[in-house]
Structures are given as C-alpha cells and as structure tokens.
Design a protein around this motif. Structure first.
Motif: not given
Lengths: 203, 203
Positions: B119-131
């Motif tokens: 996309x040409x856009x740099x981003x930061x992410x944090x996430x949690x996956x719950x099962x």
C-alpha cells in the motif's frame, strides 16, 4: 496467576501529548502496587485487580474531565497460560469464586457496583468479555450479561460487545466485577474495552 | 457463521472529525459487500473476510497517509454463538480449514502474506487472538505465533499481545490469515487489534 492490562489513551486534540502526560499523573498513587511500563503504543500495568481497575478508572476520569473528546482502549487479561505466576497479582475474589454458584457471584457483583464511589465524571464504554479454554463458556457469558442488565450501568447490547454508560466509578466497578466473577476462577479470561468521553456525536 | 468487526478511528488532532470523514470515504468501494453502521463509539462492519479486512486496511491506510498521529481499534469476531447465521459472511478459507493440518494452514497463511499487494503506508499494530470454547486453544495460539514469527511483519511479543510492523498490505493480510487459519474453523474466534501511524514516540 498473572493479571494486567495494555492501556492506550487517545485525546482527539493537537495537544494530545499534553493531555496524555496529565492523565499519566493520575497513576502516581498506584506506582507502588503496579508494574507500569509505557511504549509507543500502550502502557502495560500488572498487578492485583484492586489497584489495577482503580488506576485505569482514575487515568480515564482525569482526562475525561477536560473539554476534549478522549477515548481509551484497554486489553485486560487474567490467567493467560503463556504468562508466569506473579504474587503481586493475588486476588481474594478469585480465590473464593471457585466455590460460589453463578447466582451468588451475580449477587456479590451487584453489591460491589452499588457500593462503588462516584467520581463525578460521566463516561461511555463498550466491551467484550472472553472466556477461553472452557466448553461451557457461553453459560458464563450469559450469566455475566444478566448481571450487566441489572447493574445500573447497562446501556444496550451491540454486535460483539455491550455498551455501558454512567459515572466512571460504578462503570469501572461493573467492569472489574465482570472480569473477576465470571469465567473459571483459575481460567484464562480477557476483556476488550473501549471508553469514550466528551464525544461530539449525538448521544 | 457471522463475521464482522467494530471499528473506531482516533486521529490525534483537533480536526479529528474531518480526518474521520475523509477516512470513511475509503469504505465506499465496499458498501455493497458489507453492512456498515456507525454510532458514537464505533462502526460495525459485517461480511466476508475478503472485503472486511480490505475495507479496514484501506480505512486505516487512508488516514495514516496524512501527517497526523492516528490510531485505530478493531474488535473482530467470527462464529460467536450469540449471533445469527449470515450468508453474506460465507468464507471459502474457513470451509476447507477443518480438514487441513496446522502445518498446512501455516504454509497457506505465509503464501497469502507474501502475495499481499503493498500500500506504500507503514504502520504499527498490536493484537491478541482469542480462541473460545476449545480445550486445546493454546495449541492453536502457539501455532499462530509460529506463523507470525515467519510472516515478515513480526516485530516482537508483548504481554497479552503481539506487535507487527510494516506496509499496511502485508500487515493486514497477516491479521486476516491469523483470524481465519487458526482456531476451530467453525468455532468462536476474536481479535483485539490496535493500529498506530505517525506516532511522535521514538520507534
């Protein structure tokens, strides 16, 4: 047991840094009881649910008092199997919850919300409670929703989450009770929480 | 199966309403494929994971291109037992995942991230996956973490969550693959996601 949260504050103003720093000063009374570490996305807080929820409540109440629209996101977790045991997270409510029926836990949760001190700050919240690794997780969720409907802070159900509204004191007590009294006492339980104040959108 | 998200955008500027409205225009190509409803806290998006993750990616990439610090929170859910079945959420990946081994799903997830457009856009992410509702939920979590470490978007582990960093294209493809390929195909899986761009904090 390991209990804590990742907390992010979002002031919708060009002076967001100033608002965040003023909010963080509300954490000072809790720095002996909680481990607090900040990076560029969130602030980690680790400790017992007493100071933990009080600290998050006071942080948001502080910035919600200002004129700016402000939001906060919190990821809460207890009992994650991937985290080490931490004696500072010890919680008497969880220690006895294992032997209490759902009805008894609902009654104790309502008593706690009724006894919560008022902060004088009105806020909006939406949150999801997740109970992992248990076949009957929806029974606990529905039991929690019944408590929420009676809590005095319930606004409405939405897809994937529940809306609360009211004074920050009872609202955060409702969240603490939902987090501690529902789902297995020694299990893995999390909350995905969004708080909002001073929104220009029509309430 | 019911699949969707509650999405909130937080521009840290006094002109936050203008930035949000400009971001929402990025959703226009997806309005035929998704049910989209906005209230004062979040925007509900319901539909298949193809347009759903593309829409959320494009929404955030649009506002991340501007100079302002902006954050986004997303609560993603699939298979919640409390939600009705919705034919618009049908997903071929989930339909076949039931018969695939963990190793096969990890391989397919990596292929999808490698093929993701930039996309040409740099981003930061944090996430949690719950099962939810599965005795062996940590096996799927650890399997997902192994995929994340190989994905090319992995930054580091934090308490309660995982940090990603990179171009919005591969980052959101990583999130989509984590959401679809891990946890029971017909089970209840959620993600608690925070994205950030243009933060003045030291990276």
């Amino acid at each position: 047991m390991f209990i804590g949260a990742q907390v992010s504050l979002y002031p919708m103003t060009t002076d967001f840094v100033g608002v965040i720093l003023s909010g963080l000063s509300a954490l000072d009374p809790y720095r002996n009881d909680l481990r607090i570490e900040t990076d560029d996305i969130s602030t980690l807080m680790v400790g017992a649910p007493g100071p933990l929820f009080d600290a998050i409540r006071d942080l948001f109440a502080r910035v919600a008092k200002g004129p700016d629209h402000v939001a906060m996101h919190v990821t809460l977790s207890r009992g994650c199997p991937g985290e080490p045991d931490d004696p500072s997270c010890r919680c008497d409510i969880l220690a006895v919850a294992q032997s209490q029926s759902l009805a008894e836990r609902q009654r104790l949760a309502l008593e706690a919300v009724t006894a919560a001190p008022l902060s004088g700050v009105e806020i909006d919240v939406q949150f999801s409670l997740y109970v992992m690794g248990s076949g009957g997780h929806m029974d606990e969720i529905y039991g929690c929703i019944a408590f929420l409907r009676d809590s005095g802070t319930f606004l409405r159900s939405k897809n994937f989450c529940t809306r609360l509204r009211g004074d920050a004191g009872p609202v955060f007590e409702t969240l603490r009770q939902a987090f501690l009294r529902f789902g297995p006492a020694q299990g893995h339980v999390t909350i995905d929480l969004t708080a909002s104040a001073n929104s220009p959108s029509a309430r």
